[in-house]
Scaffold this active site. Sequence first.
Site, short mmCIF file in Angstrom:
data_model
loop_
_atom_site.label_atom_id
_atom_site.label_comp_id
_atom_site.label_asym_id
_atom_site.label_seq_id
_atom_site.Cartn_x
_atom_site.Cartn_y
_atom_site.Cartn_z
N ARG A 230 0.73 -1.13 -0.02
CA ARG A 230 -0.05 -0.14 0.02
C ARG A 230 0.78 1.33 -0.10
O ARG A 230 1.96 1.37 0.76
CB ARG A 230 -0.71 0.07 1.40
CG ARG A 230 -2.15 -1.05 1.08
CD ARG A 230 -3.24 -0.26 0.02
NE ARG A 230 -4.58 -1.29 0.19
CZ ARG A 230 -4.88 -2.03 -0.47
NH1 ARG A 230 -4.05 -2.59 -1.35
NH2 ARG A 230 -5.88 -2.86 -0.39
N GLU A 259 -3.06 7.59 -4.93
CA GLU A 259 -3.25 6.97 -6.33
C GLU A 259 -4.70 7.28 -6.53
O GLU A 259 -5.45 7.09 -5.72
CB GLU A 259 -2.71 5.50 -6.34
CG GLU A 259 -3.46 4.59 -5.50
CD GLU A 259 -2.95 3.17 -5.60
OE1 GLU A 259 -3.93 2.18 -5.89
OE2 GLU A 259 -1.83 2.92 -5.24
N HIS A 277 -0.55 -0.06 -9.87
CA HIS A 277 -1.38 -0.94 -8.78
C HIS A 277 -1.63 -2.08 -9.69
O HIS A 277 -2.72 -2.62 -9.71
CB HIS A 277 -2.34 -0.27 -8.17
CG HIS A 277 -2.75 -0.85 -6.90
ND1 HIS A 277 -3.09 0.00 -5.65
CD2 HIS A 277 -2.84 -2.04 -6.38
CE1 HIS A 277 -3.46 -1.01 -4.81
NE2 HIS A 277 -3.10 -2.29 -5.17
#
Length: 317
Positions: A230, A259, A277
Amino acid sequence: MRPQILAVSKLPDMLAVSLEKNFCLHRQTHEHEPDRFAAIASQIRGVVVGGKYRLPRSLMDRLPALEVASVVGAGYDGVDVPAAVERGIVVTHTPAVHTDDVADFAMALMLSLGRHIPQADRFVRAGRWPGGSLPFSSTMAGSRVGIVGMGHIGCAIADRAGAFKMSVAYAARTEKPHLPHRFFRHVADLAAQVDFLVVAASGGLSTRHLVGAEALAALGPAGFLVNVARGTLVDQAALVEALVARRIAGAALDVFDGEPHVDDRLRSMDNVILTPHIASATHQTRKAMFDLTIENLRRHFDGSQPPHTIPECSNRR
């Protein structure tokens, strides 16, 4: 009558179609159709939350019949778990199915950093090869890998690193006596002993900025940071500062704080690899995650224990 479900975030079409076959699905109605949402809110019994999105107390409070929140992903730090526990709302997630993909991706990022693969690609594409050679990169065998967080993904990364003849150490909340790797209680102490610091811990308030300025300074000018967990686990401002000053050699980031927005300075650096991601974004893993999301909901509404209730809610049925 089929249970009514609210999609809190935008869902992939494959998942949305499957949900519509099993439930009465409302797609982000709370954001796009406030009048309709007001009319159906009291009937919503379940929500589906993308792993990168939030389910705050304020939204739960608008759903008086809410029974279950199904998170599409292993991490559930976007869910206000204390609020869910207070209400008796069951929170489920989809752990383990993405372990291999994320571990593979972490290795790919390490190899790309150590062997300068993105730089080599740009070098050839720019037509610079006839004019000379790239600087040498580093041998991966014998490199020292430090893993922050030694759950399923951390262990899978350690297994892969061992196959590349790398030495492995780790930092975690508690030591894992069954593991053969050296344990460090503090991330900065681990960082001082490794060439690659790989972040694989869970997100949430308790791990926010777990990798900060002290750990980055300990990693040093020859060390690389890899984050597949994360974005909040890393103090991004401290990371940018360390990269700009060349206090670490480089970084590979699949996740970011804030993000999908990414700091312009990170995008401009030639010693940083940025991916959106996607560590678990394979057809096979996403299908498994979607199937488990639906199974968690189906089992709840059938009156049985969902296969993957989060620990905070696992004893509440």
